[in-house]
Design an enzyme around this catalytic site. Structure first.
Site, short mmCIF file in Angstrom:
data_model
loop_
_atom_site.label_atom_id
_atom_site.label_comp_id
_atom_site.label_asym_id
_atom_site.label_seq_id
_atom_site.Cartn_x
_atom_site.Cartn_y
_atom_site.Cartn_z
N HIS A 144 0.84 -1.20 0.00
CA HIS A 144 0.00 0.00 0.00
C HIS A 144 0.87 1.24 0.00
CE1 HIS A 144 1.03 -0.54 4.19
NE2 HIS A 144 0.59 0.65 4.48
N LYS A 197 10.28 -8.92 3.78
CA LYS A 197 11.38 -9.55 4.49
C LYS A 197 11.98 -10.64 3.62
CE LYS A 197 13.18 -9.40 8.69
NZ LYS A 197 13.12 -8.24 9.59
N1 GLU Z 1 15.87 -5.82 9.73
C1 GLU Z 1 15.42 -4.67 10.41
C2 GLU Z 1 14.03 -4.90 10.99
O1 GLU Z 1 13.61 -6.01 11.20
C3 GLU Z 1 15.53 -3.42 9.58
C4 GLU Z 1 14.66 -3.34 8.37
C5 GLU Z 1 14.99 -2.15 7.46
O2 GLU Z 1 15.76 -1.31 7.84
O3 GLU Z 1 14.42 -2.13 6.38
O4 GLU Z 1 13.34 -3.99 11.34
#
Ligand code: GLU
Length: 474
Positions: free
Chosen positions: A68, A109
């Site tokens: 979004h 992720k």
């Molecule tokens: N891996 C980190 C988290 O779980 C950072 C994610 C990011 O900076 O995009 O928030």
């Protein structure tokens, strides 16, 4: 749902059940609730890499939970625990996290199933670049649509390889540096990103202690000074959080839990010394200024004021939740408390500051880095000298009007123009404070909300659902 069913929930089911409490409190249409909870898309890639003459096949995933807002954002982890469900659960947490701290990104992720300790630097470079290529080719990595960052098992080094791989494939993209965050400063990174998640955790705790009513509800009193803290995980997040709490807030870190056991010292551990010991010996065993126990997780049950799980998910479960003896849990890791454990802790009145808020400092500073990359200029570059000159004029005016000399410390404070690190820290502090205030107000102004986690989900879902309503669901 029976207690046994709760115990067997997967990570993503656990996150969804927590979100459901918020959907109920908001009386949200179940269709919209399902649309928000669903993970948009996940790719799995299997790719071969030639490791010193032998072909090995690696498996990785990238999940986009929501788009979004674009780009979708979230780390890439390299670990042996990675699987599709974990990546999807973490992607959904990223969606809520970004909404809570007003970072205009969707949630994503990635994960690669690998034990990084088994490979040398050159192998890791080949593997990382190949994984990045797979993601780029399949449309799961670009400055406009999907921007990874460091997570467990990855850091600046991997981010630099990913950025370089993207640049080689898309030299015409003027914003190529914005395809990933958490890069080294010399390669388009931003100052303060490495410490950002840990520092954000500390800013969250400080803001909690600025709210005496919340402190009292948790069964605590006073400020952070002297508070007894147990911390699990002295990795990137735990280390910076523990170090700041000890050195700047005068708190006592009475136990550190690591992979191979726990160090306990009732008078407080010297974090820098422990970290240096770990760097040198690759273990906490043998550190002289503490008692060592092999049963690390037993230290989660120590009596303390604040328990900070800063390592893996599912560390506090239905099996040990009854024995946790802290007043306040601050979730620096993602998903350290399972849904079943959360129910138990809620019924016992333990205050929990939830992951989606507490560890949002990382993505907040990633947002600053991405903006820096798109604007192609370091924060503070244009205004720093101007601010210094204005400060100097102010001092001269004060001195000539009062006929007094401004003391040196005051002169230095007023004259100093902000550099990039000052601005990043200020932006991070402001973000964590504002988000806490929003959570706390939401918690106190709605009878149906009983805890900070539900309040956090309510805040996030309100913002996400608004964007669904505004643009329509097709
Ligand atoms: N891996 C980190 C988290 O779980 C950072 C994610 C990011 O900076 O995009 O928030």
């Amino acid at each position: 749902m029976s207690n046994n069913d709760k115990k067997t929930l997967s990570f993503s089911q656990s996150v969804n059940h927590m979100a459901d409490r918020a959907f109920q409190a908001l009386d949200m249409d179940p269709g919209i609730a399902n649309a928000i909870k669903a993970c948009n898309s996940t790719i799995q890639v299997n790719f071969p890499v030639n490791i010193k003459g032998k072909i090995e096949v690696f498996t990785g995933w990238r999940a986009v939970h929501s788009s979004h807002r674009l780009p979708a954002k979230g780390g890439i982890r390299f670990a042996v625990i990675v699987d599709q469900d974990e990546v999807e659960a973490l992607a959904s947490l990223m969606t809520y996290k970004c909404a809570i701290v007003d970072v205009p990104f969707g949630g994503s992720k990635g994960g690669l199933l690998i034990d990084p300790a088994k490979y040398d630097r050159d192998d890791m470079e080949l593997i990382t670049r190949r994984f990045a290529r797979e993601l780029i080719r399949k449309g799961f990595l670009s400055p406009a649509t999907n921007v990874p960052a460091p997570d467990m098992g990855t850091g600046q080094r991997e981010m630099a390889w990913i950025a370089d791989t993207y640049k080689l494939l898309h030299p015409e993209d003027i914003n190529h540096n914005g395809c990933v965050t958490g890069k080294p400063v010399a390669h388009g990174g931003i100052r303060g990103r490495t410490e950002a998640t840990g520092r954000g955790v500390v800013y969250a705790i400080r803001e909690f202690f600025r709210h005496p009513d919340d402190v009292k509800t948790a069964g605590l009193s006073g400020g952070l000074s002297g508070k007894r803290i147990v911390i699990q995980g002295l990795g990137n997040v735990g280390y910076y959080a523990a170090k700041l709490l000890e050195e700047e807030d005068d708190a006592k870190i009475i136990a550190i839990i690591e992979r191979d056991g726990a160090l306990i010292n009732d008078d407080g551990l010297a974090i820098e010394a422990v970290r240096q010991y770990i760097n040198e010996h690759k273990t906490i065993k043998g550190f002289s200024d503490a008692t060592f126990t092999e049963n690390g997780s037993s230290a989660l049950e120590l009596k303390c004021d604040i328990l900070i799980p800063a390592a893996l998910e599912a560390q506090i479960t239905a099996d040990n939740a009854d024995r946790i003896k802290t007043s306040l849990i601050v979730e620096a890791a993602n998903g350290p408390v399972t849904f079943a454990a959360d129910e138990i802790l809620r019924s016992r009145g333990v205050t929990i500051l939830p992951d989606a808020y507490v560890n949002a400092g990382g993505v907040t500073v990633s947002y600053f880095e991405w903006i820096r990359n798109l604007s192609h200029i370091r924060f503070g570059r244009m205004e720093r000298r101007f601010d210094e000159m204005r400060g100097q004029h102010l001092i001269s005016a004060m001195e000539s009007l009062t006929d007094k000399t401004v003391p040196d410390w005051m002169r230095n404070e007023i004259v100093r123009g902000a550099n990039e690190l000052d601005l990043v820290r200020s932006g991070l502090d402001d973000t964590m404070r504002n988000a806490y205030q929003e959570l706390s107000e939401t918690l106190h102004n709605n009878d149906k909300i009983e805890d900070f986690r539900t309040a956090a989900y309510v805040v996030a879902i309100n913002k996400i659902s608004r964007s669904y309503f505004d643009i329509g669901v097709y």
